[in-house]
Design an enzyme around this catalytic site. Structure first.
Site, PDB file in Angstrom:
ATOM      1  N   TYR A  56       1.018  -1.291   0.168  1.00 48.35           N
ATOM      2  CA  TYR A  56       0.040  -0.044  -0.098  1.00 48.35           C
ATOM      3  C   TYR A  56       0.757   1.200   0.144  1.00 48.35           C
ATOM      4  O   TYR A  56       1.822   1.352   0.744  1.00 48.35           O
ATOM      5  CB  TYR A  56      -1.009   0.030   1.225  1.00 48.35           C
ATOM      6  CG  TYR A  56      -2.447  -0.308   0.819  1.00 48.35           C
ATOM      7  CD1 TYR A  56      -3.116   0.760   0.016  1.00 48.35           C
ATOM      8  CD2 TYR A  56      -3.168  -1.306   1.445  1.00 48.35           C
ATOM      9  CE1 TYR A  56      -4.395   0.531  -0.464  1.00 48.35           C
ATOM     10  CE2 TYR A  56      -4.311  -1.349   0.930  1.00 48.35           C
ATOM     11  CZ  TYR A  56      -4.987  -0.515   0.065  1.00 48.35           C
ATOM     12  OH  TYR A  56      -6.177  -0.381  -0.457  1.00 48.35           O
ATOM     13  N   GLU A  58      -0.363   5.195  -0.550  1.00 50.47           N
ATOM     14  CA  GLU A  58      -1.052   6.204  -0.683  1.00 50.47           C
ATOM     15  C   GLU A  58      -0.206   7.288  -0.782  1.00 50.47           C
ATOM     16  O   GLU A  58       0.800   7.254   0.129  1.00 50.47           O
ATOM     17  CB  GLU A  58      -2.219   6.405   0.261  1.00 50.47           C
ATOM     18  CG  GLU A  58      -3.527   5.744  -0.290  1.00 50.47           C
ATOM     19  CD  GLU A  58      -4.225   4.946   0.867  1.00 50.47           C
ATOM     20  OE1 GLU A  58      -3.375   4.065   1.232  1.00 50.47           O
ATOM     21  OE2 GLU A  58      -5.313   4.795   0.890  1.00 50.47           O
ATOM     22  N   LYS A 231      -3.538  -0.375 -24.670  1.00 47.71           N
ATOM     23  CA  LYS A 231      -4.049  -0.412 -25.908  1.00 47.71           C
ATOM     24  C   LYS A 231      -2.753  -0.605 -27.033  1.00 47.71           C
ATOM     25  O   LYS A 231      -2.047  -1.358 -26.923  1.00 47.71           O
ATOM     26  CB  LYS A 231      -5.010   0.756 -26.178  1.00 47.71           C
ATOM     27  CG  LYS A 231      -6.327   0.566 -25.173  1.00 47.71           C
ATOM     28  CD  LYS A 231      -7.110   1.671 -25.647  1.00 47.71           C
ATOM     29  CE  LYS A 231      -8.573   1.482 -25.176  1.00 47.71           C
ATOM     30  NZ  LYS A 231      -8.436   2.182 -23.894  1.00 47.71           N
ATOM     31  N   ARG A 237      -2.905  -3.136 -17.945  1.00 51.28           N
ATOM     32  CA  ARG A 237      -4.118  -2.319 -17.801  1.00 51.28           C
ATOM     33  C   ARG A 237      -4.174  -1.499 -16.894  1.00 51.28           C
ATOM     34  O   ARG A 237      -3.595  -1.440 -15.657  1.00 51.28           O
ATOM     35  CB  ARG A 237      -5.424  -3.350 -17.400  1.00 51.28           C
ATOM     36  CG  ARG A 237      -5.612  -4.507 -17.820  1.00 51.28           C
ATOM     37  CD  ARG A 237      -6.333  -4.539 -19.043  1.00 51.28           C
ATOM     38  NE  ARG A 237      -7.501  -3.911 -19.025  1.00 51.28           N
ATOM     39  CZ  ARG A 237      -8.455  -4.017 -20.350  1.00 51.28           C
ATOM     40  NH1 ARG A 237      -8.266  -5.037 -20.752  1.00 51.28           N
ATOM     41  NH2 ARG A 237      -9.458  -3.324 -20.249  1.00 51.28           N
TER      42      ARG A 237
HETATM   43  N1  DSN Z   1     -13.357   0.128 -24.145  1.00 52.77           N
HETATM   44  C1  DSN Z   1     -12.395   1.073 -24.884  1.00 52.77           C
HETATM   45  C2  DSN Z   1     -12.384   0.653 -26.258  1.00 52.77           C
HETATM   46  O1  DSN Z   1     -12.609  -0.346 -26.639  1.00 52.77           O
HETATM   47  O2  DSN Z   1     -12.118   1.825 -27.053  1.00 52.77           O
HETATM   48  C3  DSN Z   1     -12.329   2.269 -24.509  1.00 52.77           C
HETATM   49  O3  DSN Z   1     -12.680   2.423 -23.239  1.00 52.77           O
END
Ligand code: DSN
Length: 416
Positions: A56, A58, A231, A237
């Protein structure tokens, strides 16, 4: 070859072990075209499964509310330093747990409740957190929405400038989840300056393309830029906020204690790993290949009669209007599921359907590119998609395409 390390779990909890192994096989035996997904490296996967999850912490590095954080401080500092280097950022906060709280923190920091802001409509490529009425953003703030031009299906910067002059937003947001074209961030900066608005981008989808030098980097001249890290950036994530030093204190306070408690230190370790990977020269090749693959896929779909929104793509994603071949987005998604190709139904600009029953599908190439597939395979996948969609009622044909998909996937396995 990567490895999912579940050696202990196998005996301890065979139920969860089996499910995770099954999901591993699904990922390898199918073509994942969800534009927001990727396959993380072994290093990122290991850091996420590390002992840093136990802590933890914070607060921020060297200013914590708990003891024993010397090592965690070093981890978070490393993630911050690498992110600064990667995006040429003045200030970075790596604690946002995901994209929505990252956006929320910037709004909390820079807006008063009910202030006017300007963001892209969900149905034309924006995100829920860009001002949709069912989302906190649309409930707490007066979000005005812009869209794309009906003819070109691209952003019309003059129209956005005109709208901004009319509604006088305190904040203007660019960056999208379903917009296949390159964004003119310099023009957005100019529009913001003209109306004295806070200049913000959410680059979650294209962060990897920016890091790889394929798309313009707005970070050095925008007031704040948010991104998820999982992404096209291919990290764990999570999310981060990059901003000008003058807004750092307000934004940091909005993240903690304003919005979140303890940061996820194992994820921050994995962010450091991912940023290190993105700083490698090979990441530039990866980012370039993502776009080449998307363009090859778009061309194949278009050559086979599918209407591709805006006529093509400059980034990692394609929006295909499946009404052009007599389908709805939902049917197209389900049909592709049957052949082991995964995508999501999606609205297209000026869609008369809802997000639950839209006219299109969204297809992205970050995953297949990570797997080592190139233009040849992207064209092959484009053919599978076209054939499957044109034969959506023919189960025997779909079965045949599924076998071909599997054959292709077998050549690109990525886990032991
Ligand atoms: N869920 C994501 C997407 O697929 O674009 C965006 O948050």
């Amino acid at each position: 070859m990567y490895k999912q390390h579940l050696d202990y779990l196998k005996d301890q909890d065979s139920k969860v072990f089996e499910l995770l192994e099954k999901e591993k096989e699904r990922q390898m035996e199918g073509i994942e075209l969800i534009a927001s997904e990727n396959v993380v490296s072994q290093g990122v996967l290991e850091a996420m499964g590390s002992v840093a999850t136990n802590k933890y912490s914070e607060g921020y590095p060297h200013k914590r509310y708990y003891g024993g954080n010397d090592v965690i401080d070093e981890i978070e500092d490393l993630a911050i330093d690498r992110a600064k280097q990667l995006f040429n950022a003045e200030h970075v906060n790596v604690q946002p747990l995901s994209g929505s709280p990252a956006n929320m923190a910037v709004y909390f920091a820079m807006l008063e409740l009910k202030d006017t802001a300007l963001g892209m409509k969900l149905t034309e490529g924006g995100h829920l957190t860009h001002g949709h009425k069912v989302n906190f953003s649309g409930k707490l703030y007066n979000f005005e929405q812009y869209g794309v031009d009906k003819e070109t299906e691209r952003l019309d910067y003059d129209a956005i400038a005109e709208q901004a002059a009319k509604v006088k937003p305190k904040l203007i947001l660019s960056g999208y989840t379903a917009y296949p074209r390159e964004i003119d961030f310099k023009r957005f900066r100019k529009i913001c300056d003209e109306v004295n608005a806070f200049c913000m981008a959410d680059v979650a989808h294209i962060a990897g393309l920016i890091a790889g030098g394929v798309h313009e980097n707005p970070v050095p001249y925008f007031d704040a830029v948010t991104t998820t890290t999982h992404k096209s950036l291919r990290g764990p994530r999570g999310a981060m906020i990059m901003c000008k030093e003058e807004f750092a204190e307000k934004i940091d306070k909005a993240v903690f204690p304003g919005l979140q408690g303890g940061p996820h230190d194992h994820i921050n370790a994995a962010k450091a790993v991912a940023f290190g990977e993105a700083l490698e020269p090979s990441f530039k090749d990866y980012a370039q290949q993502i776009v080449k693959n998307a363009q090859a896929l778009a061309k194949t779909l278009s050559d086979n009669g599918l209407r591709v929104v805006s006529g093509g793509t400059d980034n990692h994603l394609i929006l295909a209007d499946v009404t052009s071949i007599g389908l709805r987005g939902k049917e197209a998604e389900t049909t592709l599921d049957k052949v082991g190709i995964y995508c999501n139904k999606n609205t297209v600009p000026f869609d008369t359907g809802s997000p639950w029953d839209p006219s299109g599908i969204r297809l992205g190439t970050p995953v297949l590119t990570t797997r080592g597939m190139k233009e040849k395979e992207s064209e092959q996948i484009g053919m599978f998609i076209s054939e499957a969609l044109k034969n959506s009622k023919d189960d025997a044909k779909l079965e045949e395409i599924k076998k071909q998909t599997l054959e292709l996937c077998k050549q690109f396995r990525f886990y032991e």
